[in-house]
Each structure stands twice: as C-alpha cells, then as structure tokens.
Motif scaffolding. Structure first.
Motif, PDB file in Angstrom:
ATOM      1  N   LYS A  30       1.879 -14.925  13.297  1.00 28.99           N
ATOM      2  CA  LYS A  30       0.732 -14.029  13.478  1.00 28.99           C
ATOM      3  C   LYS A  30       0.651 -13.579  14.937  1.00 28.99           C
ATOM      4  O   LYS A  30       1.117 -14.270  15.823  1.00 28.99           O
ATOM      5  CB  LYS A  30      -0.551 -14.784  13.121  1.00 28.99           C
ATOM      6  CG  LYS A  30      -0.656 -15.121  11.662  1.00 28.99           C
ATOM      7  CD  LYS A  30      -2.128 -15.282  11.266  1.00 28.99           C
ATOM      8  CE  LYS A  30      -2.275 -15.662   9.816  1.00 28.99           C
ATOM      9  NZ  LYS A  30      -2.547 -17.103   9.635  1.00 28.99           N
ATOM     10  N   GLN A  74       5.568   2.002   5.970  1.00 32.50           N
ATOM     11  CA  GLN A  74       6.542   0.915   6.051  1.00 32.50           C
ATOM     12  C   GLN A  74       6.368   0.120   7.332  1.00 32.50           C
ATOM     13  O   GLN A  74       5.894   0.630   8.335  1.00 32.50           O
ATOM     14  CB  GLN A  74       7.947   1.506   6.006  1.00 32.50           C
ATOM     15  CG  GLN A  74       8.331   1.978   4.618  1.00 32.50           C
ATOM     16  CD  GLN A  74       9.791   2.258   4.533  1.00 32.50           C
ATOM     17  OE1 GLN A  74      10.358   2.896   5.400  1.00 32.50           O
ATOM     18  NE2 GLN A  74      10.421   1.764   3.475  1.00 32.50           N
ATOM     19  N   THR A  75       6.771  -1.141   7.258  1.00 33.28           N
ATOM     20  CA  THR A  75       6.688  -1.986   8.447  1.00 33.28           C
ATOM     21  C   THR A  75       7.900  -1.736   9.340  1.00 33.28           C
ATOM     22  O   THR A  75       9.029  -1.747   8.864  1.00 33.28           O
ATOM     23  CB  THR A  75       6.649  -3.457   8.018  1.00 33.28           C
ATOM     24  OG1 THR A  75       5.507  -3.647   7.191  1.00 33.28           O
ATOM     25  CG2 THR A  75       6.549  -4.371   9.226  1.00 33.28           C
ATOM     26  N   LYS A  94       0.833  -1.195   0.000  1.00 31.02           N
ATOM     27  CA  LYS A  94       0.000   0.000   0.000  1.00 31.02           C
ATOM     28  C   LYS A  94       0.874   1.254   0.000  1.00 31.02           C
ATOM     29  O   LYS A  94       0.613   2.201  -0.712  1.00 31.02           O
ATOM     30  CB  LYS A  94      -0.909  -0.011   1.231  1.00 31.02           C
ATOM     31  CG  LYS A  94      -2.368   0.162   0.885  1.00 31.02           C
ATOM     32  CD  LYS A  94      -3.208   0.227   2.129  1.00 31.02           C
ATOM     33  CE  LYS A  94      -3.705  -1.141   2.522  1.00 31.02           C
ATOM     34  NZ  LYS A  94      -4.130  -1.210   3.907  1.00 31.02           N
ATOM     35  N   GLY A 143       2.765  -9.250  19.257  1.00 27.08           N
ATOM     36  CA  GLY A 143       2.313  -8.818  17.945  1.00 27.08           C
ATOM     37  C   GLY A 143       2.915  -9.723  16.885  1.00 27.08           C
ATOM     38  O   GLY A 143       3.376 -10.825  17.174  1.00 27.08           O
ATOM     39  N   THR A 144       2.941  -9.237  15.643  1.00 25.47           N
ATOM     40  CA  THR A 144       3.519 -10.003  14.546  1.00 25.47           C
ATOM     41  C   THR A 144       5.027 -10.131  14.758  1.00 25.47           C
ATOM     42  O   THR A 144       5.680  -9.188  15.190  1.00 25.47           O
ATOM     43  CB  THR A 144       3.241  -9.272  13.218  1.00 25.47           C
ATOM     44  OG1 THR A 144       1.863  -8.942  13.183  1.00 25.47           O
ATOM     45  CG2 THR A 144       3.595 -10.128  12.030  1.00 25.47           C
ATOM     46  N   SER A 146       5.664  -4.369  12.917  1.00 21.33           N
ATOM     47  CA  SER A 146       4.424  -3.609  13.106  1.00 21.33           C
ATOM     48  C   SER A 146       3.330  -4.134  12.179  1.00 21.33           C
ATOM     49  O   SER A 146       2.164  -3.799  12.319  1.00 21.33           O
ATOM     50  CB  SER A 146       4.668  -2.127  12.856  1.00 21.33           C
ATOM     51  OG  SER A 146       5.075  -1.928  11.519  1.00 21.33           O
ATOM     52  N   ASP A 147       3.712  -4.960  11.215  1.00 23.16           N
ATOM     53  CA  ASP A 147       2.744  -5.523  10.268  1.00 23.16           C
ATOM     54  C   ASP A 147       3.433  -6.714   9.603  1.00 23.16           C
ATOM     55  O   ASP A 147       4.634  -6.908   9.763  1.00 23.16           O
ATOM     56  CB  ASP A 147       2.391  -4.459   9.226  1.00 23.16           C
ATOM     57  CG  ASP A 147       1.096  -4.802   8.496  1.00 23.16           C
ATOM     58  OD1 ASP A 147       0.553  -5.906   8.729  1.00 23.16           O
ATOM     59  OD2 ASP A 147       0.642  -3.979   7.695  1.00 23.16           O
ATOM     60  N   THR A 148       2.683  -7.479   8.852  1.00 24.68           N
ATOM     61  CA  THR A 148       3.327  -8.606   8.180  1.00 24.68           C
ATOM     62  C   THR A 148       4.228  -8.088   7.048  1.00 24.68           C
ATOM     63  O   THR A 148       4.049  -6.956   6.588  1.00 24.68           O
ATOM     64  CB  THR A 148       2.270  -9.611   7.676  1.00 24.68           C
ATOM     65  OG1 THR A 148       2.930 -10.797   7.277  1.00 24.68           O
ATOM     66  CG2 THR A 148       1.463  -9.041   6.521  1.00 24.68           C
ATOM     67  N   VAL A 149       5.218  -8.876   6.652  1.00 23.08           N
ATOM     68  CA  VAL A 149       6.168  -8.431   5.619  1.00 23.08           C
ATOM     69  C   VAL A 149       6.429  -9.539   4.610  1.00 23.08           C
ATOM     70  O   VAL A 149       6.224 -10.715   4.891  1.00 23.08           O
ATOM     71  CB  VAL A 149       7.547  -8.066   6.239  1.00 23.08           C
ATOM     72  CG1 VAL A 149       7.484  -6.779   7.007  1.00 23.08           C
ATOM     73  CG2 VAL A 149       8.098  -9.211   7.074  1.00 23.08           C
ATOM     74  N   SER A 169      10.333  -1.811   4.570  1.00 22.47           N
ATOM     75  CA  SER A 169      10.386  -1.821   6.035  1.00 22.47           C
ATOM     76  C   SER A 169      11.489  -0.901   6.528  1.00 22.47           C
ATOM     77  O   SER A 169      12.292  -0.396   5.738  1.00 22.47           O
ATOM     78  CB  SER A 169      10.656  -3.242   6.508  1.00 22.47           C
ATOM     79  OG  SER A 169      11.864  -3.696   5.936  1.00 22.47           O
TER      80      SER A 169
END
Ligand SMILES: [Zn+2]
Length: 451
Positions: free
Chosen positions: A121, A29-30, A2, A127-128, A51-54, A74
């Motif tokens: 997950k 960015q993650t 995104k 978190g991730t 902070s998010d999946t990569v 990232s």
C-alpha cells in the motif's frame, strides 16, 4: 475491474464511440512503471510502481527455469528488457501483452527459485508497489548456533555486527539535493568496519553488505547467527523541522523490553534458541515462570550493557557533532530488541537539515563519525570485555611474559591478514620489521611484536 465494465458498456453502445474507445480503456488500466531489482545474499527483490492496486499471479516454469508474472488489466509504462540484472539470478526479462488487457512479464532464471509476491500500500514516501521476491533455497542457510566459551580453543574476538539502516527500495530519509540515508549510513558502516578491522581483538560483520533491504527482525536474527557481542544500527533520519540537528544514541526502552519478553514467551521457535550468549540456556524445557525470569534477567543485562556502550559512543560522538540529546535515549525500535545481544542505534545526524546533509555526504565527515563510534566502542569493550575474549585475556595481564614470535610468509598472505591473525596493527608489523613497502615474499620471516 471498473475499466473492463466501462469498455463492455461502450462496445455495446455500438460504433459511434469506437473512435475514443481505446483512450477510455487505457485510462482505466493500472500503469506499471519504474522496474528495479535489488539482489541480496538470500533473495532478490523486484519492485514495480503501480498507479493503482492490481490483481496478479506469479508462477514458476521449468526447463528452462522461468518465473512468470501476470498482471491483470494493466499496461507497462517502462520497458523491462533494458534493466541491469548484474549480480541477480535473473538472466533476462521480457514482457508481452496478454488477453488484450493484461501484462505478462517473464524472467529467465539462472537457477530454480521460489517466489513470493505482494502489493504494498502507498506510504508517505511511495505510491502503490508490486513486490516480487525471488528466494534462494533455504537449505543453504546455516543454523543458528551459539557457542559457549569453552568450545573456543583460542581467545575469541569481540564480534560487532554493524547494521546499516534501510537499503534497496527503502532509501530511508531523503535530504536536500537527493542525498539518501541508506547510502550515507552504508558509507559510514564501511568506514567503521575498516577502522575496527585495524583494531586488534575485534571481528566485524554486516547485516546488509550492499544496497538491498532486509527486514528489521532479520537484522536481529543475523546478529544472533554471528554470535554478536553488540549490534550497532546506523541511521541518519529526517525530522519534520529542517532546523532539527545533532546526533543521538538509542538503547531499548523498558516498555519495548517488556513487550518483547512477552513475545518471546509465546513464540515457540524462539524458545529453542539459547538465551544469554556464553554458556547460554535453552528456554525449551523451562516452565513459563522460569522462562520469563530468565528472559527478564537477560533483557535487563543487555539493556544495561547497551546503555553503557551507548554512553561511551554518545560522549565520543559529542567530539565531532552537536548532540541532539545529552544522554542515551530509549525507544522500542525493533532492531534493538534482541534479549541477549546489547544493541544500540546511532542517529548520526538529521539528513533533513541542509547543513548536516551536506556534511554527512562528505567522505571526510563520514570518516570522523566512524572514528568517533570506534572510540566509543573500544572504550566500552576495554572497560568491560566479554568473557572468553582476547580483550579480557589481555586486560587480565595475558601475554605479558611471552617472548617475541615470528611468522613465515605463505602464498596469499597480506600484511593486514597477518596483522589480524596475530592481533597487532599493520603499522606495528611494519615498524618492528623495518619494512620499506607492504609487498611480501613467500618464505620471508616476520617478527610479530608482542607488546
Ligand atoms: Zn533511518
């Protein structure tokens, strides 16, 4: 993904937005943060919070041996350069930006390793996460061989495998004041090991020996590898009500046993293993019906033994702690699922309870708990010693007529090693030799008591 799209859009809008472009691009960015490393005997686990999946890629390079981790889109929030790598196969770690948006992390290795990586997950504790496992050469691992009684020249020790729950990136339950289950149970496990080692007739092994994680199935595999007579898994879990308290002991449930038997029958790699411990049988050459019957017999015998030893441990734990339940509970915990090794899981208390958390982290209480477990275990094995063990031999009157033995000290001997080899305690050695200290000299002759 995104973020990239957004950036392309903004760039195409021309110069007006140029001023806040970096901010937006960064926001998408993650974040990679909090790197940590957990060395274990057969692998080393490297973990990053995300902070998010990569999307990522891990590959090896040779001459010199390196491992490269490329993480798309990232940014690294904390440096990897200053991490402590002691005890790990990683010599050095460094990072750089790549293609503008990506992060590259390079691990300089002491030796060639293979890698496996995956994104975990989020769960209620974390978190991730990005996990990179560095795997040692498998050839080093010894094959599982279950010895039968007549292969042993000597009367063997009862083998107890102690499994300190959780470890590494899995802290287990976290109590008030940040006390972690993985640390509490390891302290109790070590104390129990020390106390069992002072007891003639027992050999103690660990599943994990320090602060790293191993899978639940791997824990049962290690118990098989060590030819365990018993697996004792130690925990101190949390409950959603802070007032919950007291110790519990678990054995495998009937339902857990049934589903595990079914699993064994379909898993061909299990079939090649021997079932039933001493003089074990292979399921390899049996048809499904017979294999099923043999497995059920073995499971039933193991469950019965687990309930028996669990009962002794629970009663003995009742002397030092409140009990959560008055009898051995049964559950389908994976670590209890060996079909031929009696296995118990001890909840030493609820770390979520402030009073118990404080007690469980005190050395004195850990010692008390270990001692209670030891009393339970030794009562069980004195009552029903496994065939071929020194305990069985002793129960049947073995050694009653032998005269006093002596031992001449050699280089490297210690009182405790001599005591262990001769199945006496250090204090018995000191007493019967009238020793004033525990220092020994080569050539000195010690009397070995034979009561
Ligand atoms: Zn636990």
């Amino acid at each position: 993904m995104k973020a990239k799209l957004l950036k392309t859009l903004i760039i195409s809008c021309g110069g007006i937005f140029a001023g806040w472009l970096p901010l937006i691009a960064m926001g998408g960015q993650t974040d990679i943060s909090n790197p940590r490393i957990w060395p274990a005997p057969d692998h080393t686990r490297l973990v990053f919070d995300l902070s998010d999946t990569v999307s990522h890629k891990v590959f090896a390079l040779e001459n010199p041996d390196r491992l490269v981790i490329d993480i798309e889109d990232s940014q690294l929030k904390s440096g990897v350069e200053s991490m402590s790598l002691a005890g790990s196969p990683v010599k050095n770690m460094r990072s750089a930006r790549r293609n503008g948006d990506d992060v590259r992390i390079v691990l300089d290795l002491h030796r060639k390793l293979t890698a496996r990586s995956f994104v975990l997950k989020p769960n209620d504790q974390y978190g991730t996460r990005l996990v990179v496992d560095l795997l040692e050469d498998e050839a080093k691992e010894e094959p599982v061989v279950r010895k039968s009684a007549n292969e042993h020249q000597d009367k063997r020790d009862v083998v107890i495998v102690i499994d300190a729950g959780h470890g590494g990136d899995d802290p287990g339950a976290i109590g008030p004041g940040g006390v972690k289950e993985k640390d509490v149970v390891m302290a109790i496990a070590k104390e129990l090991q020390a106390q069992m080692n002072d007891t003639p007739g027992y050999t103690v092994k660990f599943t994990r020996t320090s602060d790293y994680y191993i899978g639940l199935r791997q824990r049962t595999k290690l118990a098989r590898k060590y030819n365990a007579d018993l697996l004792v898994s130690i925990h101190a879990d949390a409950f959603n009500r802070p007032e919950a308290n007291g110790a519990s002991v678990f054995a495998l449930s009937k339902r857990g046993a049934t589903s595990e038997s079914a699993r064994w029958l379909v898993a061909s790699e299990n079939r090649a293993d021997l079932i039933g411990g001493v003089g074990g049988v292979s399921l390899d050459d049996k048809d499904d019906v017979l294999a099923g019957v043999l497995l059920d017999l073995s499971m039933t015998a193991s469950m019965k033994a687990s309930l028996g030893v669990g009962d002794h441990v629970l009663r003995s734990m009742g002397q030092v702690s409140k009990l959560h339940k008055k009898r051995v509970e049964q559950a389908g915990f994976v670590v209890l699922k060996s079909p031929d090794i009696p296995s118990i899981l001890i909840e030493t208390g609820f770390i979520s309870n402030p009073v118990e958390a404080r007690r469980l982290s005190s050395r004195a209480y850990q010692r008390k708990v270990a001692s209670a477990i030891k009393v339970g275990l030794t009562r069980h094995f004195e009552e029903t010693p496994p065939v071929g063990t020194w305990l069985a031999w002793k129960r049947d009157g073995g050694g009653a007529t032998s005269s006093e033995l002596s031992y001449t000290i050699r280089k490297g001997d210690t009182l405790s090693s001599i005591a262990r080899r001769n199945r006496v305690t250090v204090s018995q050695l000191i007493e019967s030799n009238d020793l004033k200290s525990d220092s020994l000299r080569v050539g000195q002759v010690l009397a070995i008591p034979t009561s």
